[in-house]
Scaffold this motif. Structure first.
Motif, mmCIF file in Angstrom:
data_model
loop_
_atom_site.group_PDB
_atom_site.id
_atom_site.type_symbol
_atom_site.label_atom_id
_atom_site.label_comp_id
_atom_site.label_asym_id
_atom_site.label_seq_id
_atom_site.Cartn_x
_atom_site.Cartn_y
_atom_site.Cartn_z
ATOM 1 N N ARG A 64 85.180 59.341 14.360
ATOM 2 C CA ARG A 64 84.933 60.185 15.538
ATOM 3 C C ARG A 64 84.548 61.600 15.116
ATOM 4 N NH1 ARG A 64 88.136 56.065 16.243
ATOM 5 N NH2 ARG A 64 88.680 55.192 18.274
ATOM 6 N N LEU A 65 84.367 61.783 13.809
ATOM 7 C CA LEU A 65 84.077 63.081 13.191
ATOM 8 C C LEU A 65 85.157 64.110 13.509
ATOM 9 C CD1 LEU A 65 80.208 63.607 13.093
ATOM 10 C CD2 LEU A 65 81.825 63.639 11.199
ATOM 11 N N VAL A 66 86.392 63.655 13.393
ATOM 12 C CA VAL A 66 87.564 64.519 13.490
ATOM 13 C C VAL A 66 88.176 64.603 12.094
ATOM 14 C CG1 VAL A 66 89.867 64.809 14.483
ATOM 15 C CG2 VAL A 66 87.995 63.892 15.886
ATOM 16 N N GLU A 67 88.418 65.822 11.619
ATOM 17 C CA GLU A 67 88.940 65.985 10.261
ATOM 18 C C GLU A 67 90.361 65.448 10.146
ATOM 19 O OE1 GLU A 67 89.732 69.445 6.855
ATOM 20 O OE2 GLU A 67 88.773 69.965 8.768
ATOM 21 N N LYS A 68 90.617 64.724 9.060
ATOM 22 C CA LYS A 68 91.964 64.248 8.770
ATOM 23 C C LYS A 68 92.780 65.387 8.161
ATOM 24 C CE LYS A 68 90.633 59.441 7.799
ATOM 25 N NZ LYS A 68 90.646 58.351 6.781
ATOM 26 N N LEU A 136 76.911 60.211 9.313
ATOM 27 C CA LEU A 136 77.474 60.417 10.645
ATOM 28 C C LEU A 136 76.971 61.720 11.252
ATOM 29 C CD1 LEU A 136 81.289 59.490 10.566
ATOM 30 C CD2 LEU A 136 79.510 58.439 11.957
ATOM 31 N N GLY A 137 76.810 61.701 12.568
ATOM 32 C CA GLY A 137 76.486 62.915 13.305
ATOM 33 C C GLY A 137 77.097 62.831 14.687
ATOM 34 N N ARG A 138 77.268 63.976 15.330
ATOM 35 C CA ARG A 138 77.843 63.972 16.678
ATOM 36 C C ARG A 138 77.110 64.966 17.565
ATOM 37 N NH1 ARG A 138 83.352 66.876 17.919
ATOM 38 N NH2 ARG A 138 82.128 67.251 19.800
ATOM 39 N N SER A 139 77.187 64.700 18.855
ATOM 40 C CA SER A 139 76.561 65.568 19.845
ATOM 41 C C SER A 139 77.525 66.662 20.281
ATOM 42 C CB SER A 139 76.147 64.744 21.062
ATOM 43 O OG SER A 139 77.305 64.343 21.787
ATOM 44 N N GLU A 140 77.067 67.498 21.193
ATOM 45 C CA GLU A 140 77.970 68.420 21.861
ATOM 46 C C GLU A 140 78.832 67.633 22.852
ATOM 47 O OE1 GLU A 140 74.567 68.279 24.815
ATOM 48 O OE2 GLU A 140 75.097 67.620 22.804
ATOM 49 N N ALA A 223 73.368 64.374 11.925
ATOM 50 C CA ALA A 223 73.439 63.411 10.824
ATOM 51 C C ALA A 223 72.394 63.720 9.757
ATOM 52 C CB ALA A 223 73.248 61.992 11.359
ATOM 53 N N LEU A 224 71.181 64.059 10.177
ATOM 54 C CA LEU A 224 70.125 64.369 9.212
ATOM 55 C C LEU A 224 70.440 65.639 8.429
ATOM 56 C CD1 LEU A 224 66.895 63.508 11.258
ATOM 57 C CD2 LEU A 224 67.993 62.152 9.455
#
Length: 230
Positions: A64-68, A136-140, A223-224
């Motif tokens: 989920r692109l949340v840092e561990k 991985l990439g994520r939106s706003e 992601a890019l």
């Protein structure tokens, strides 16, 4: 005889592990990302000083692109690996070190992330815009609290694959079959068809799903950015 001795001494210096003739790293701070797995992606920030690795910061993110947070993570080997492997890279002056027992997947990802960071630090001309791999990439975050996460596969500077998941406000993942409105999977497939073969995220032709398209464009750009060799 003296000439032979000098040549022999030079050979010893060149073979010394401390000699970084082949590295050619430029001083500065460089970031690298591993390939994204189904559940995580690894990150490394590498500090180069006087042509050598002076420090390494390691992080890992969920799907989920949340840092561990390794200080309270419920799997001790991961925390120990995150805490200690940075020093191992400095000692080795290489991207290849022994994996931490019990955290092999994370260790391997960090080695790849460090390797990519060091390639950015190198003097060699960058022949490619992106590293080959899956990123991985994520939106706003949308007004309703969700965001899109993408796995973007790149090969020879072209996008060759795309997977998408929607992360809800409580960090659960939406089941597309439960979505009410414009068929979500249909919109995702239409977006992927427009995206595959490109080297950018400038898709603008998904009728009836403009909001989703804009969010996916941002996520793919993210992601890019992780895939970039620059």
């Amino acid at each position: 005889m003296r000439r032979i001795f000098l040549v022999y001494a030079l050979v010893l210096v060149l073979l010394s592990p401390a000699f970084s003739f082949a590295a050619g790293w430029r001083d500065g701070t460089y970031e690298g990302w591993s390939d994204a797995g189904p559940r995580s992606i690894q990150y490394a920030k590498v500090f180069i000083q006087d042509g050598e690795i002076a420090g390494v910061i390691l992080r890992e993110y969920t799907d989920r692109l949340v840092e561990k947070d390794w200080t309270c993570y419920d799997y001790p080997p991961f925390g120990e690996a995150a805490r200690t492997l940075g020093t191992k890279f400095v000692e080795a002056q290489l991207a290849e070190i022994d994996a931490y027992t019990g955290a092999t997947g994370s260790s391997t990802g960090w080695m790849q992330a460090v390797e990519r960071a060091l390639k950015k630090a190198g003097d060699a001309k960058k022949e490619k815009q992106y590293f080959d791999g899956t990123f991985l990439g994520r939106s706003e975050v949308a007004d309703r609290g969700y965001y899109e996460v993408v796995w973007v596969t790149v090969e020879n500077d072209k996008i060759t694959g795309l997977q998408v998941q929607r992360v809800l406000a409580d960090l659960s993942v939406l089941d597309p079959d439960t979505y009410e409105g414009f068929p979500l999977e249909m919109a995702r497939q239409a977006y992927a068809q427009e995206l595959i073969g490109r080297d950018n995220a400038d898709v603008d032709a998904i009728s009836g799903a403009t909001g989703l398209m804009n969010m996916l464009n941002i996520a793919v750009r993210d992601a890019l950015d992780r895939a970039s060799t620059k």
